[in-house]
Design a protein around this motif. Structure first.
Motif, PDB file in Angstrom:
ATOM      1  N   GLU A  17      17.870 -72.717  57.877  1.00 25.07           N
ATOM      2  CA  GLU A  17      18.443 -73.112  57.076  1.00 25.07           C
ATOM      3  C   GLU A  17      18.280 -72.666  55.351  1.00 25.07           C
ATOM      4  O   GLU A  17      16.901 -72.749  55.153  1.00 25.07           O
ATOM      5  N   THR A  18      19.182 -72.670  54.408  1.00 22.30           N
ATOM      6  CA  THR A  18      19.254 -72.841  53.545  1.00 22.30           C
ATOM      7  C   THR A  18      19.717 -73.550  52.610  1.00 22.30           C
ATOM      8  O   THR A  18      20.934 -74.383  52.333  1.00 22.30           O
ATOM      9  N   ILE A  48       8.724 -74.549  40.231  1.00 20.59           N
ATOM     10  CA  ILE A  48       9.357 -73.616  39.786  1.00 20.59           C
ATOM     11  C   ILE A  48       9.806 -74.287  38.433  1.00 20.59           C
ATOM     12  O   ILE A  48      10.821 -74.896  38.337  1.00 20.59           O
ATOM     13  N   ALA A  49      10.301 -73.047  37.605  1.00 21.96           N
ATOM     14  CA  ALA A  49      10.937 -73.226  35.954  1.00 21.96           C
ATOM     15  C   ALA A  49      11.876 -71.580  36.178  1.00 21.96           C
ATOM     16  O   ALA A  49      11.320 -70.932  36.349  1.00 21.96           O
ATOM     17  N   ILE A  50      12.876 -72.258  34.602  1.00 15.42           N
ATOM     18  CA  ILE A  50      13.310 -70.794  34.663  1.00 15.42           C
ATOM     19  C   ILE A  50      13.362 -71.842  32.901  1.00 15.42           C
ATOM     20  O   ILE A  50      13.692 -72.320  32.331  1.00 15.42           O
ATOM     21  N   ARG A  51      13.556 -70.518  31.911  1.00 19.48           N
ATOM     22  CA  ARG A  51      13.948 -70.369  30.757  1.00 19.48           C
ATOM     23  C   ARG A  51      15.551 -70.202  30.130  1.00 19.48           C
ATOM     24  O   ARG A  51      15.815 -69.225  31.192  1.00 19.48           O
ATOM     25  N   GLU A  58      12.524 -65.671  40.708  1.00 17.55           N
ATOM     26  CA  GLU A  58      12.385 -65.979  42.223  1.00 17.55           C
ATOM     27  C   GLU A  58      10.889 -66.828  42.374  1.00 17.55           C
ATOM     28  O   GLU A  58       9.946 -66.003  41.440  1.00 17.55           O
ATOM     29  N   ASP A  59      10.494 -67.263  42.925  1.00 21.31           N
ATOM     30  CA  ASP A  59       9.095 -67.789  43.836  1.00 21.31           C
ATOM     31  C   ASP A  59       9.013 -67.855  45.165  1.00 21.31           C
ATOM     32  O   ASP A  59       9.337 -69.049  45.603  1.00 21.31           O
ATOM     33  N   GLY A  60       8.953 -66.731  46.095  1.00 18.61           N
ATOM     34  CA  GLY A  60       9.105 -67.037  46.831  1.00 18.61           C
ATOM     35  C   GLY A  60      10.407 -67.070  47.538  1.00 18.61           C
ATOM     36  O   GLY A  60      11.132 -66.292  47.395  1.00 18.61           O
ATOM     37  N   ARG A  61      10.757 -68.120  49.190  1.00 16.76           N
ATOM     38  CA  ARG A  61      11.492 -68.609  49.552  1.00 16.76           C
ATOM     39  C   ARG A  61      12.599 -69.503  48.948  1.00 16.76           C
ATOM     40  O   ARG A  61      13.511 -70.011  48.810  1.00 16.76           O
ATOM     41  N   PHE A  62      12.146 -70.257  47.609  1.00 16.79           N
ATOM     42  CA  PHE A  62      12.286 -70.895  46.201  1.00 16.79           C
ATOM     43  C   PHE A  62      13.335 -69.914  45.070  1.00 16.79           C
ATOM     44  O   PHE A  62      12.365 -68.946  44.613  1.00 16.79           O
ATOM     45  N   THR A  63      14.644 -69.939  44.620  1.00 15.77           N
ATOM     46  CA  THR A  63      15.441 -69.601  43.320  1.00 15.77           C
ATOM     47  C   THR A  63      15.889 -70.081  42.763  1.00 15.77           C
ATOM     48  O   THR A  63      16.950 -71.439  43.184  1.00 15.77           O
ATOM     49  N   ILE A  64      16.346 -70.482  41.346  1.00 15.18           N
ATOM     50  CA  ILE A  64      16.585 -71.125  40.639  1.00 15.18           C
ATOM     51  C   ILE A  64      17.528 -69.935  39.996  1.00 15.18           C
ATOM     52  O   ILE A  64      17.131 -69.213  39.574  1.00 15.18           O
ATOM     53  N   PHE A  65      19.303 -70.684  40.399  1.00 12.44           N
ATOM     54  CA  PHE A  65      20.625 -69.709  39.750  1.00 12.44           C
ATOM     55  C   PHE A  65      20.730 -70.767  38.637  1.00 12.44           C
ATOM     56  O   PHE A  65      21.066 -72.221  38.769  1.00 12.44           O
ATOM     57  N   PHE A  66      20.762 -69.594  37.376  1.00  8.06           N
ATOM     58  CA  PHE A  66      21.633 -70.709  35.754  1.00  8.06           C
ATOM     59  C   PHE A  66      22.157 -70.124  35.258  1.00  8.06           C
ATOM     60  O   PHE A  66      22.652 -69.022  35.280  1.00  8.06           O
ATOM     61  N   SER A  74      21.457 -74.082  39.976  1.00 12.84           N
ATOM     62  CA  SER A  74      20.805 -74.904  41.262  1.00 12.84           C
ATOM     63  C   SER A  74      19.308 -74.435  41.795  1.00 12.84           C
ATOM     64  O   SER A  74      19.245 -73.491  40.972  1.00 12.84           O
ATOM     65  N   LEU A  75      19.037 -74.606  42.928  1.00 11.51           N
ATOM     66  CA  LEU A  75      17.721 -74.305  43.216  1.00 11.51           C
ATOM     67  C   LEU A  75      18.269 -74.544  44.969  1.00 11.51           C
ATOM     68  O   LEU A  75      18.828 -75.153  45.135  1.00 11.51           O
ATOM     69  N   HIS A  76      17.991 -73.005  45.090  1.00 13.04           N
ATOM     70  CA  HIS A  76      18.063 -72.196  46.756  1.00 13.04           C
ATOM     71  C   HIS A  76      16.697 -72.171  46.949  1.00 13.04           C
ATOM     72  O   HIS A  76      16.056 -71.346  46.994  1.00 13.04           O
ATOM     73  N   ILE A  77      16.486 -73.025  48.593  1.00 17.68           N
ATOM     74  CA  ILE A  77      15.604 -73.062  49.633  1.00 17.68           C
ATOM     75  C   ILE A  77      16.030 -71.987  51.096  1.00 17.68           C
ATOM     76  O   ILE A  77      16.536 -72.748  51.345  1.00 17.68           O
ATOM     77  N   THR A  78      14.951 -70.711  50.931  1.00 18.14           N
ATOM     78  CA  THR A  78      16.376 -69.911  52.183  1.00 18.14           C
ATOM     79  C   THR A  78      14.493 -70.870  52.998  1.00 18.14           C
ATOM     80  O   THR A  78      14.025 -70.929  52.646  1.00 18.14           O
ATOM     81  N   ASP A  79      15.524 -70.240  54.181  1.00 18.91           N
ATOM     82  CA  ASP A  79      14.436 -70.506  55.476  1.00 18.91           C
ATOM     83  C   ASP A  79      13.616 -71.772  55.517  1.00 18.91           C
ATOM     84  O   ASP A  79      12.497 -71.814  55.534  1.00 18.91           O
ATOM     85  N   SER A  80      13.934 -72.882  55.268  1.00 23.18           N
ATOM     86  CA  SER A  80      13.726 -73.999  55.037  1.00 23.18           C
ATOM     87  C   SER A  80      13.035 -73.964  55.634  1.00 23.18           C
ATOM     88  O   SER A  80      13.644 -74.075  57.254  1.00 23.18           O
TER      89      SER A  80
END
Lengths: 113, 114
Positions: A17-18, A48-51, A58-66, A74-80
């Motif tokens: 799941e995500t 992971i970090a975002i400005r 995005e970095d692999g299965r990890f994505t930050i939405f700002f 938010s931090l989304h972890i896909t295919d947990s």
């Protein structure tokens, strides 16, 4: 006064799941938002970090939405995976002279096989 | 790989006792930090330093002193330990410029004050 807030405190998802971890902040001067991952018995490690000039990182299965307007991210972890089970800290800093990081209280993620 | 080493790993002392936590980094980083981690509070900054002989006050400094003797070594001192200082303590280091905001953490020192 808590400048960085995280929710939920704990989250359980099934493998595959995500997972969505939320973070909000109060200080408009914050411009850098790292997420740290911490396993039991270890120190936190940068994940992971975002400005603030970006709205997605995005970095692999990890994505930050700002969302700068709403001061949320938010931090989304896909295919947990079970190996993702850890505590995740959202942090923030501004470009001032001290680069001091302010951390949230963390979200404990458990991924169930 | 950046390296931050803390000692001791565990420490038990009594109220009023004198405790020194040690941290050494071999990353040639300028910045070093002491955090405490408590359930329900996350990570809170106690003191930090941007070079030998320098000390900056963090967000929860009361009851703590710190000293940066060299670029590599940063110490946290509790001169009259209290039970409220029972916690998990982390040391971290970071570089300068954009790298200043990438913290490398040690494995922590668990302190118990009886």
């Amino acid at each position: 006064q808590q400048q960085v807030r995280q929710s939920p405190q704990s989250l359980t998802v099934w493998e595959g799941e995500t997972a969505i971890l939320n973070c909000s902040y109060e200080n408009s001067a914050f411009d850098y938002f790292p997420w740290y991952q911490q396993f039991p018995g270890e120190g936190p490690a940068l994940l992971i970090a975002i400005r603030s000039v970006s709205d997605k990182k995005e970095d692999g299965r990890f994505t930050i939405f700002f969302n700068k307007r709403e001061k949320k991210l938010s931090l989304h972890i896909t295919d947990s995976q079970p190996g993702d089970s850890a505590t995740y800290f959202c942090a923030a800093s501004n470009g001032g002279s001290n680069y001091k990081l302010t951390f949230g209280k963390g979200t404990l993620l458990t991924v169930t096989p | 790989e950046a390296a931050v080493t803390q000692s001791p790993r565990n420490k038990v002392t009594v109220t009023g006792g004198n405790v020194t936590l040690s941290c050494r980094q071999t990353n040639s980083h300028n910045y070093m930090y002491w955090y405490r981690q408590d359930t329900g509070h996350g990570l809170r900054l106690i003191h930090y330093s941007y070079g030998a002989g320098n000390l900056q006050i963090g967000d929860v400094p009361d009851g703590y002193k710190a000293t940066r003797t060299t670029q590599e070594d940063f110490f946290l001192l509790l001169e009259l330990a209290s039970p409220s200082q029972t916690s998990l303590y982390f040391c971290a280091s970071s570089g300068t410029g954009g790298g200043a905001r990438w913290l490398y953490f040690g494995s922590g020192t668990r302190l118990t004050v009886l």
